[in-house]
Design an enzyme around this catalytic site. Structure first.
Site, PDB file in Angstrom:
ATOM      1  NE  ARG A  77      28.834   0.001  -0.217  1.00 30.41           N
ATOM      2  CZ  ARG A  77      28.689  -0.158   1.109  1.00 30.41           C
ATOM      3  NH1 ARG A  77      27.911  -1.112   1.583  1.00 30.41           N
ATOM      4  NH2 ARG A  77      29.327   0.619   1.945  1.00 30.41           N
ATOM      5  CG  HIS A 102      22.548   4.083   2.508  1.00 33.44           C
ATOM      6  ND1 HIS A 102      22.029   2.812   2.546  1.00 33.44           N
ATOM      7  CD2 HIS A 102      23.472   4.138   3.514  1.00 33.44           C
ATOM      8  CE1 HIS A 102      22.607   2.132   3.534  1.00 33.44           C
ATOM      9  NE2 HIS A 102      23.489   2.903   4.124  1.00 33.44           N
ATOM     10  CG  HIS A 173      21.491   3.557   8.483  1.00 34.06           C
ATOM     11  ND1 HIS A 173      22.432   3.363   9.468  1.00 34.06           N
ATOM     12  CD2 HIS A 173      22.088   3.196   7.324  1.00 34.06           C
ATOM     13  CE1 HIS A 173      23.550   2.922   8.909  1.00 34.06           C
ATOM     14  NE2 HIS A 173      23.368   2.813   7.614  1.00 34.06           N
ATOM     15  CG  ASP A 246      28.894  -3.003   6.245  1.00 28.31           C
ATOM     16  OD1 ASP A 246      27.652  -3.112   6.188  1.00 28.31           O
ATOM     17  OD2 ASP A 246      29.516  -2.068   5.704  1.00 28.31           O
ATOM     18  CD  GLU A 304      21.612  -0.610   7.661  1.00 27.79           C
ATOM     19  OE1 GLU A 304      21.490   0.004   6.599  1.00 27.79           O
ATOM     20  OE2 GLU A 304      22.711  -0.982   8.104  1.00 27.79           O
TER      21      GLU A 304
HETATM   22  C1  BGC Z   1      26.224  -0.054   5.092  1.00 30.74           C
HETATM   23  C2  BGC Z   1      27.661   0.307   5.386  1.00 30.74           C
HETATM   24  C3  BGC Z   1      27.832   1.792   5.341  1.00 30.74           C
HETATM   25  C4  BGC Z   1      26.876   2.415   6.299  1.00 30.74           C
HETATM   26  C5  BGC Z   1      26.959   3.908   6.255  1.00 30.74           C
HETATM   27  C6  BGC Z   1      25.347   0.632   6.078  1.00 30.74           C
HETATM   28  O1  BGC Z   1      24.020   0.388   5.762  1.00 30.74           O
HETATM   29  O2  BGC Z   1      26.017  -1.431   5.157  1.00 30.74           O
HETATM   30  O3  BGC Z   1      28.510  -0.316   4.454  1.00 30.74           O
HETATM   31  O4  BGC Z   1      29.156   2.141   5.661  1.00 30.74           O
HETATM   32  O5  BGC Z   1      25.565   2.020   6.006  1.00 30.74           O
HETATM   33  O6  BGC Z   1      26.541   4.437   7.436  1.00 30.74           O
END
Ligand code: BGC
Length: 338
Positions: A77, A102, A173, A246, A304
């Site tokens: 973010r 992203h 991802h 998360d 990640e």
């Molecule tokens: C983030 C999550 C997000 C997800 C989306 C992750 O990299 O940390 O907050 O919901 O990506 O797939």
């Protein structure tokens, strides 16, 4: 091996490239430079596909869950979908409330990458990202290489260069389930260890508050391996705010994460030269994936490796900035035993 992986709405064909070394095989598509399959033996020598994925490029284009994709120019973010670099303000498209996740709706994981080379054990893909793309400065040339070494370890190597100072924070991802991607109920039983001593708590929108908080005495303490699901429902504010794990952990040492599945005997360790690792427990996963399998909540976990989320707004943290003409290079290695 190279095979068709469907067509884009433009009519362009996507391909799936297979690489193998030792007992491990990986399949990568040029659609989003995504990891589609990862076949790893279990303790009895039976192969299983341990990453979530889609059957063709259509799934990858939907972008749902960012499954397996290469994320950039900036992973995670950016608060307020904007930042200042070199005295200039840059704006991005908000795609999560006022913030950018992203890199916005036109993220790299939904683009067609160009094949540069494909050998038995490695594949390199390239993306040209023009000046102003997603709001970032600089014409950028980005390459990602997936390479299997003789031990079956998967190396993800990122190289990028831009003609202006810019943000580079690339990651992958993939969601892992060491029991096999079909065993969606098994991901939370797997044992995770994260040696990081602190994590970066975030607000309700997933934006780090700036705090580096010790994991000691909290459900975030994975310094000793524990089942992922054991403490996920604990009454602890950072877990409430994000709907489960998360969060970004510091990369304190390598491996910076280790996942193991006692039943299959598979273990995976993660090593990186990045400063942070985002552990996302798939809390909001909801996708129709490969072979008719529905991936629901927490059916796989993402690890990640990256700069800390929103680090561009935290000069006290390692900065995701690469100078004009300077080579960005990072490498993350997933090693397996069984
Ligand atoms: C983030 C999550 C997000 C997800 C989306 C992750 O990299 O940390 O907050 O919901 O990506 O797939």
């Amino acid at each position: 091996m190279k095979e068709s992986f469907g067509h884009l709405p433009t009519g362009e064909e996507c391909f799936l490239y297979t690489i193998s070394c030792g007992a491990v095989t990986a399949c990568v598509t040029d659609c989003g430079a995504s990891l589609v399959k990862l076949l790893v033996p279990d303790s009895r020598g039976r192969l299983d596909d341990i990453v979530l994925g889609y059957d063709s490029c259509e799934g990858y284009l939907s972008g749902d869950g960012y499954i397996g994709g290469t994320i950039g120019r900036s992973a995670n973010r950016i608060k307020g979908s904007g930042f200042v670099l070199g005295g200039k303000t840059y704006s991005m498209t908000p795609n999560e409330g006022p913030n950018n996740l992203h890199s916005g709706p036109d993220s790299y994981n939904t683009r067609l990458w160009k094949l540069i080379s494909h050998t038995g054990d490695a594949v390199t893909l390239e993306l040209r990202s023009p000046d102003g793309d997603q709001g970032f400065p600089g014409n950028a040339l980005i390459r990602v290489t997936y390479r299997l070494d003789a031990s079956g370890a998967l190396h993800l190597i990122y190289d990028a260069v831009s003609d202006r100072d810019t943000v580079f924070n690339l990651t992958n991802h993939s969601y892992f389930n060491l029991a096999g991607h079909r065993r969606t109920d098994r991901a939370m039983d797997q044992l995770l260890s994260l040696p990081g001593r602190f994590f970066t708590p975030a607000d309700a929108q997933g934006i780090p508050t700036g705090e580096k908080r010790s994991v000691e005495g909290t459900p975030m303490d994975f310094r000793t391996p524990k089942p992922i699901g054991r403490d996920i429902a604990e009454d602890y504010e950072p877990l409430h705010l994000q709907g489960g794990y998360d969060h970004n952990w510091e990369v304190f040492c390598n491996p910076c994460a280790q996942l193991s599945d006692p039943e299959s005997g598979r273990t995976m360790s993660v090593s990186t030269d990045c400063p942070g690792i985002q552990f996302y427990a798939g809390n909001f996963l909801n996708a129709d994936g490969k072979e008719g399998v529905h991936y629901g909540k927490r059916s796989g976990i993402a690890l990640e490796t990256q700069f800390y989320p929103d680090s561009i707004h935290h000069p006290e943290w390692p900065q995701p900035i690469t100078g004009a003409g300077t080579q960005y290079h990072t490498e993350t290695v997933y090693r397996f035993t069984w």
